[in-house]
Design a protein around this motif. Structure first.
Motif, short mmCIF file in Angstrom:
data_model
loop_
_atom_site.label_atom_id
_atom_site.label_comp_id
_atom_site.label_asym_id
_atom_site.label_seq_id
_atom_site.Cartn_x
_atom_site.Cartn_y
_atom_site.Cartn_z
N CYS A 1 0.81 -1.23 0.00
CA CYS A 1 0.00 0.00 0.00
C CYS A 1 0.84 1.27 0.00
O CYS A 1 0.30 2.37 0.07
CB CYS A 1 -0.96 0.00 1.19
SG CYS A 1 -2.19 -1.31 1.11
N ALA B 1 -0.21 4.50 -1.95
CA ALA B 1 -1.67 4.61 -2.04
C ALA B 1 -2.24 5.34 -0.83
O ALA B 1 -3.31 5.94 -0.93
CB ALA B 1 -2.30 3.23 -2.18
N LEU C 1 -7.14 1.21 -2.25
CA LEU C 1 -6.93 1.96 -3.49
C LEU C 1 -5.96 1.24 -4.43
O LEU C 1 -6.16 1.25 -5.65
CB LEU C 1 -6.42 3.37 -3.17
CG LEU C 1 -7.37 4.22 -2.33
CD1 LEU C 1 -6.73 5.59 -2.05
CD2 LEU C 1 -8.72 4.37 -3.00
N ASN C 2 -4.95 0.60 -3.89
CA ASN C 2 -3.96 -0.09 -4.72
C ASN C 2 -4.47 -1.43 -5.25
O ASN C 2 -3.90 -1.97 -6.18
CB ASN C 2 -2.68 -0.31 -3.93
CG ASN C 2 -2.93 -1.06 -2.65
OD1 ASN C 2 -3.52 -0.50 -1.73
ND2 ASN C 2 -2.52 -2.31 -2.57
#
Length: 155
Positions: free
Chosen positions: A27, A30, A118-119
């Motif tokens: 992450c 992100a 999000l990633n």
């Protein structure tokens, strides 16, 4: 070859460690570093251990846990798909996801939901999940994280 087994209470800290390492590795970029540290602080005893009693699974290679995943049947939600950094990009996340989707189908669920980091949204889209809008995930530990709510119809 990934073997998937139900988690036990003895797996709680190992599952938490897999989660922490996966988040800290994958992450990056992100989420802000401060948010990632808060997200991954603590131990399994801070609430994560209670998840082991539900449909929580450990993915193992040669008996060693390297991945996790869970299905919340009541919420019709897949979550906690994490893979240790040294085992990423080997299809283990897809195998865990396919296992959980098959379990959901066998339990009579026609659709499942998840909140993608999000990633990870692109990964889930490649696996047939739909969702574009960003929302806030409110973690049980009081941390708000941006996510992408997604759904998939199981056929």
């Amino acid at each position: 070859m990934l073997t998937i087994r139900p988690a036990t209470s003895a797996d709680a800290q190992v599952a938490y460690d897999i989660r922490r390492e996966a988040v800290r590795h994958h992450c990056i970029g992100a989420y802000p570093a401060e948010q990632m540290l808060a997200w991954t602080a603590g131990t399994a005893e801070d609430g994560y251990a209670s998840l082991m009693a539900s449909h929580f699974y450990m993915g193992c290679i040669e008996g060693e846990p390297v991945a996790t995943g869970m299905l919340d049947v009541n919420a019709r939600e897949i979550g906690a798909i994490f893979v240790l950094p040294g085992y990423m990009q080997q299809g283990l996340g897809k195998q865990m996801l396919a296992f959980l989707e098959a379990l959901a189908r066998n339990l009579g669920l026609a659709q499942v939901n998840l909140d993608a980091t999000l990633n990870a949204a692109a990964f889930y889209r490649q696996c047939g999940y739909v969702g574009e809008a960003t929302a806030l995930y409110h973690s049980p530990r009081g941390i708000d994280l941006a996510c992408v709510p997604m759904t998939k119809v199981l056929v």
